[in-house]
Scaffold this motif. Sequence first.
Motif, short mmCIF file in Angstrom:
data_model
loop_
_atom_site.label_atom_id
_atom_site.label_comp_id
_atom_site.label_asym_id
_atom_site.label_seq_id
_atom_site.Cartn_x
_atom_site.Cartn_y
_atom_site.Cartn_z
N SER A 159 -4.04 -57.08 27.92
CA SER A 159 -4.16 -55.89 28.74
C SER A 159 -2.89 -55.07 28.67
O SER A 159 -1.82 -55.56 28.31
N VAL A 160 -3.02 -53.80 29.03
CA VAL A 160 -1.87 -52.91 29.17
C VAL A 160 -2.06 -52.14 30.47
O VAL A 160 -3.16 -51.72 30.80
N SER A 161 -1.00 -52.03 31.24
CA SER A 161 -1.10 -51.37 32.54
C SER A 161 0.17 -50.59 32.81
O SER A 161 1.11 -50.59 32.02
N ARG A 162 0.20 -49.92 33.92
CA ARG A 162 1.34 -49.10 34.29
C ARG A 162 2.45 -49.99 34.84
O ARG A 162 2.23 -50.82 35.72
N GLY A 163 3.65 -49.81 34.32
CA GLY A 163 4.80 -50.56 34.77
C GLY A 163 5.54 -49.83 35.88
O GLY A 163 4.99 -48.95 36.54
N PRO A 164 6.83 -50.13 36.07
CA PRO A 164 7.59 -49.51 37.16
C PRO A 164 7.83 -48.02 36.93
O PRO A 164 7.77 -47.53 35.81
N LEU A 165 8.12 -47.33 38.01
CA LEU A 165 8.40 -45.90 37.97
C LEU A 165 9.73 -45.65 37.26
O LEU A 165 10.70 -46.39 37.44
N VAL A 166 9.78 -44.63 36.42
CA VAL A 166 11.00 -44.28 35.69
C VAL A 166 12.01 -43.64 36.64
O VAL A 166 11.68 -42.77 37.44
N GLN A 167 13.26 -44.10 36.57
CA GLN A 167 14.32 -43.47 37.34
C GLN A 167 14.66 -42.13 36.70
O GLN A 167 14.86 -42.04 35.49
N GLU A 211 -17.52 -55.83 22.67
CA GLU A 211 -16.57 -55.01 23.40
C GLU A 211 -16.81 -55.21 24.90
O GLU A 211 -17.95 -55.31 25.35
N PRO A 212 -15.75 -55.26 25.71
CA PRO A 212 -15.93 -55.45 27.15
C PRO A 212 -16.64 -54.27 27.77
O PRO A 212 -16.43 -53.12 27.38
N ASP A 213 -17.50 -54.55 28.74
CA ASP A 213 -18.23 -53.50 29.43
C ASP A 213 -17.34 -52.97 30.56
O ASP A 213 -17.54 -53.26 31.73
N ASP A 214 -16.31 -52.18 30.17
CA ASP A 214 -15.33 -51.72 31.15
C ASP A 214 -15.40 -50.22 31.39
O ASP A 214 -14.48 -49.63 31.92
N VAL A 215 -16.52 -49.60 30.99
CA VAL A 215 -16.73 -48.17 31.21
C VAL A 215 -18.08 -47.97 31.87
O VAL A 215 -19.05 -48.68 31.57
N ARG A 216 -18.15 -47.00 32.76
CA ARG A 216 -19.43 -46.69 33.40
C ARG A 216 -19.48 -45.21 33.74
O ARG A 216 -18.46 -44.52 33.80
N LEU A 217 -20.71 -44.70 33.93
CA LEU A 217 -20.95 -43.34 34.40
C LEU A 217 -21.58 -43.44 35.78
O LEU A 217 -22.57 -44.14 35.97
N VAL A 218 -21.01 -42.75 36.76
CA VAL A 218 -21.46 -42.90 38.15
C VAL A 218 -21.90 -41.56 38.72
O VAL A 218 -21.39 -40.50 38.36
N GLY A 219 -22.89 -41.64 39.62
CA GLY A 219 -23.32 -40.46 40.37
C GLY A 219 -24.21 -39.51 39.61
O GLY A 219 -24.44 -38.38 40.08
N GLY A 220 -24.74 -39.93 38.46
CA GLY A 220 -25.55 -39.01 37.66
C GLY A 220 -27.03 -39.32 37.64
O GLY A 220 -27.79 -38.67 36.93
N GLY A 221 -27.48 -40.33 38.38
CA GLY A 221 -28.90 -40.65 38.45
C GLY A 221 -29.37 -41.64 37.41
O GLY A 221 -30.49 -42.14 37.49
N SER A 222 -28.56 -41.95 36.37
CA SER A 222 -28.91 -42.98 35.40
C SER A 222 -27.61 -43.54 34.83
O SER A 222 -26.53 -42.97 35.03
N GLU A 274 -15.80 -43.52 34.53
CA GLU A 274 -14.85 -44.44 35.16
C GLU A 274 -14.60 -45.61 34.22
O GLU A 274 -15.50 -46.03 33.48
N ARG A 275 -13.38 -46.13 34.27
CA ARG A 275 -13.03 -47.31 33.48
C ARG A 275 -12.36 -48.33 34.37
O ARG A 275 -11.56 -47.99 35.25
N TYR A 276 -12.69 -49.61 34.17
CA TYR A 276 -12.10 -50.69 34.96
C TYR A 276 -10.68 -50.93 34.49
O TYR A 276 -10.45 -51.24 33.32
N GLY A 325 -7.75 -54.00 37.95
CA GLY A 325 -8.51 -54.57 39.05
C GLY A 325 -9.38 -53.59 39.82
O GLY A 325 -9.94 -53.96 40.86
N GLU A 326 -9.52 -52.36 39.34
CA GLU A 326 -10.35 -51.40 40.05
C GLU A 326 -10.96 -50.40 39.08
O GLU A 326 -10.47 -50.21 37.96
N TRP A 327 -12.04 -49.74 39.52
CA TRP A 327 -12.65 -48.68 38.72
C TRP A 327 -11.90 -47.39 39.00
O TRP A 327 -11.75 -46.98 40.15
#
Length: 445
Positions: free
Chosen positions: A69-77, A221-232, A239-241, A244-246
């Motif tokens: 995984s890759v995620s956001r690290g600490p804030l840059v000074q 491929e991991p199912d880490d993408v979804r489309l929300v609020g569009g009726g299907s 949105e992407r997971y 730990g959150e969407w």
Amino acid sequence: MSSSVLTTVFSSLLFTAEFSVRLVDGTTSCSGTVEVFYEGEWLGLCTGWWNMMEVKVVCREMDCGNVVSVSRGPLVQHGRRRVRLFRCSGDESPIRQCVIRVKPGDCIGGYYHHVTCSESVRLVDGAGLCSGRVEVKSNQSWASVCEADFDRQDAEVVCGELGCGAPAALQGGLYGEGEGQTWDKEFQCKGKESLLLDCDTSDRENNTCLPGNAVGLTCSEPDDVRLVGGGSRCAGGVERYDQGEWRTVGAEDWDQEDVAAVVCRQLGCGSTVSVLPGNTTRGFGVSCYGSESSLRKCSKIYDLLPGLTVICSESVRLVDGAGLCSGRVEVKSNQSWASVCEADFDRQDAEVVCGVLGCGAPAALQGGLYGEGEGQTWDKEFQCKGKESLLLDCDTSDRENNTCLPGNAVGLTCSGKKPFVTQSTLFLTWSEEYERQYRCVLVRK
């Protein structure tokens, strides 16, 4: 040895040692915030264009297996020097083979990067991050695993450990032979372990592994993408997971069509029908070429960008064409895609497909125009009137002939959507003059 040769050797050694990479403040030696050694100090790594290819180089140089995984690290000074990374292909060995620049000031998005690598297992020589020959770290070196010592439950653990989906293919010789040693144990995983080396093992019955038996694994491929609020499931806000959150996904104006194409492809939802920007979000942005199989392979940007609402065609698509409005016609059948035979598809059917995709009127219709499909052929003849809103709303009849000769998979070119700019029609180059302002110069081919 001459002084010129000594100078060359000494300069080479300096260059080799000048760049090195480490991961700090992580939970293991193979996770943490990325830092690069430059001019006598360790500098944080940040970049607006950060994808799994760059992370793959970091994990390789650390001898830490695959990217997890890759995620956001600490804030840059503010004002602190940092390294910026450009144009990694993913095949570089040390990170210094990428284009590296050192600049004062903040990062795009204002954050450094945190990386987690798999540490003790990796997939090598595959087509992407979730496929390759299985190798396990043994006594600080990597060993291939024999097919006889590795089964479906073992594969489930490896795919899960690497953040990939379920195993899709498992076969000896699938990704070639390793050059080093062979793992000397048989894995006995139950399929629920979080790490491969947490599984029980037993001594192998046979200490030899014949050529062609080094096990290759392809994970979905991991199912880490979804489309929300569009009726299907094929329409809505992207949105992407992540962490730990969407989280909402955004894109720059010139990149939205390419991102949408990747989302529709990853979800198995056919071609893009429309893409609209939403509200500016603090999720994250992505930049894609449009040909990637998933958003994981696109560049990731932590920045304020408009979220995207995407509508995909769901049951019909055009593939292998020159753009979004041309290609071989394929219809979704029993969760797989089938080509359509030229004899079963006419001008009125084409009008419906072009209309569904928002692509204007049909311009060209011909068998073999965009090659042959590798899968099955659609087993019905379409009988559209030309006014239907969906291709699958058209009447169909049984085909008179169940065979479709080579060269007869129908290709379609529609007149096209409103012109838009994508990375497929532009080169993206960095202007030194404006780089400190993070502006891009788009240069036409």
